[in-house]
Design an enzyme around this catalytic site. Structure first.
Site, PDB file in Angstrom:
ATOM      1  N   SER A  23       0.830  -1.205   0.000  1.00 42.02           N
ATOM      2  CA  SER A  23       0.000   0.000   0.000  1.00 42.02           C
ATOM      3  C   SER A  23       0.869   1.263   0.000  1.00 42.02           C
ATOM      4  O   SER A  23       1.640   1.452  -0.931  1.00 42.02           O
ATOM      5  CB  SER A  23      -0.966  -0.068   1.188  1.00 42.02           C
ATOM      6  OG  SER A  23      -1.973   0.897   1.075  1.00 42.02           O
TER       7      SER A  23
ATOM      8  N   ASP B  23     -10.240  -3.599  -5.709  1.00 42.83           N
ATOM      9  CA  ASP B  23      -9.528  -2.737  -4.752  1.00 42.83           C
ATOM     10  C   ASP B  23     -10.091  -1.320  -4.854  1.00 42.83           C
ATOM     11  O   ASP B  23      -9.960  -0.671  -5.897  1.00 42.83           O
ATOM     12  CB  ASP B  23      -8.025  -2.760  -5.098  1.00 42.83           C
ATOM     13  CG  ASP B  23      -7.172  -2.076  -4.046  1.00 42.83           C
ATOM     14  OD1 ASP B  23      -7.685  -1.161  -3.373  1.00 42.83           O
ATOM     15  OD2 ASP B  23      -5.992  -2.448  -3.914  1.00 42.83           O
TER      16      ASP B  23
ATOM     17  N   HIS C 299      -8.259  -4.398  -1.181  1.00 36.82           N
ATOM     18  CA  HIS C 299      -6.933  -3.837  -0.905  1.00 36.82           C
ATOM     19  C   HIS C 299      -6.124  -4.721   0.060  1.00 36.82           C
ATOM     20  O   HIS C 299      -4.942  -4.487   0.258  1.00 36.82           O
ATOM     21  CB  HIS C 299      -7.122  -2.427  -0.313  1.00 36.82           C
ATOM     22  CG  HIS C 299      -5.878  -1.573  -0.383  1.00 36.82           C
ATOM     23  ND1 HIS C 299      -5.289  -1.205  -1.583  1.00 36.82           N
ATOM     24  CD2 HIS C 299      -5.114  -1.015   0.586  1.00 36.82           C
ATOM     25  CE1 HIS C 299      -4.225  -0.454  -1.334  1.00 36.82           C
ATOM     26  NE2 HIS C 299      -4.089  -0.337  -0.021  1.00 36.82           N
TER      27      HIS C 299
HETATM   28  C1  MLT Z   1      -1.357   6.076  -0.097  1.00 33.61           C
HETATM   29  O1  MLT Z   1      -1.748   7.085   0.457  1.00 33.61           O
HETATM   30  O2  MLT Z   1      -0.172   5.784  -0.251  1.00 33.61           O
HETATM   31  C2  MLT Z   1      -2.404   5.145  -0.615  1.00 33.61           C
HETATM   32  O3  MLT Z   1      -3.646   5.766  -0.564  1.00 33.61           O
HETATM   33  C3  MLT Z   1      -2.414   3.874   0.112  1.00 33.61           C
HETATM   34  C4  MLT Z   1      -2.695   4.082   1.569  1.00 33.61           C
HETATM   35  O4  MLT Z   1      -3.859   4.194   1.947  1.00 33.61           O
HETATM   36  O5  MLT Z   1      -1.764   4.139   2.318  1.00 33.61           O
END
Ligand code: MLT
Length: 202
Positions: free
Chosen positions: A102, A152, A183
């Site tokens: 992520s 996702d 996700h």
């Molecule tokens: C981010 O902010 O890098 C993406 O949205 C993934 C997350 O939720 O961390």
């Protein structure tokens, strides 16, 4: 940067560099390293940015909207940290394979977008396109695994395809693994990443 380094038993195996998701810590992905390459040394890093107390690797303005200036700053900072860590722990700087989930996959992708020699390869679990409208460095010789979910809500399948295309056009070899869900990081996705790693680095 706050981190954990674990010396591995196989000095030839790629050093695994771990980047957690939003709200995680450097401990989160340690079990993954054992599943992917048990003999590898492991460098697991904690993101330097706090969002309501949750560690991240760069700032965002809203869900899915990145603070690009901070992203570039943090990417360079992390690149410098990897150089320093290689000198301190005496591992081969040219033999790093990232594992990110992520937000951690996004900073790993950003390292690839900005440097041809930051990583030898990357396992990106549910990454997004970190930046658009820039020329990528030459990524020939670099291998990437992308794990993605058909449903996702944070990263749509089109964005996964876009990221894979951008990396491929820069010369990287990219393998995309699709999960039916969202996700979350599942055991089947980790098993697919382990099989990919064994086929590329064995
Ligand atoms: C981010 O902010 O890098 C993406 O949205 C993934 C997350 O939720 O961390």
């Amino acid at each position: 940067m706050k981190h954990i380094f674990q010396q591995g038993t196989d000095p030839k195996a790629p050093v695994l560099v771990l980047f957690h998701g939003t709200g995680g810590t450097e401990r989160d992905l340690l079990p993954l390293a054992g599943s992917i390459s048990p003999g590898s040394s492991v460098l697991s890093v904690r993101g330097n940015v706090l969002e309501n107390g949750m560690p991240r690797f760069f700032r965002r303005l809203a869900e899915g909207v990145f603070d690009e200036q901070d992203l570039v700053f943090r990417t360079k900072e992390l690149y410098g940290f990897l150089n320093q860590a290689a000198a301190e722990y005496k591992f081969d700087r040219g033999n790093l394979v990232a594992i990110g989930y992520s937000n951690g996959a996004n900073i790993a992708a950003s390292l690839l977008f900005h440097f041809s020699d930051a990583l030898r390869g990357a396992i990106l679990h549910h990454p997004m396109v970190p930046r658009r409208g820039i020329a990528l460095p030459d990524l020939s010789g670099i291998s990437c695994f992308i794990g993605a979910g058909r449903h996702d809500p944070i990263c749509a399948p089109e964005e996964t395809e876009e990221l894979a295309g951008l990396l491929e056009r820069a010369g990287a070899s990219v393998s995309v693994h699709w999960e039916a869900g969202g996700h979350q990081l599942t055991g089947t996705e980790v098993a697919a990443a382990a099989a990919w790693f064994a086929s590329v680095y064995a």
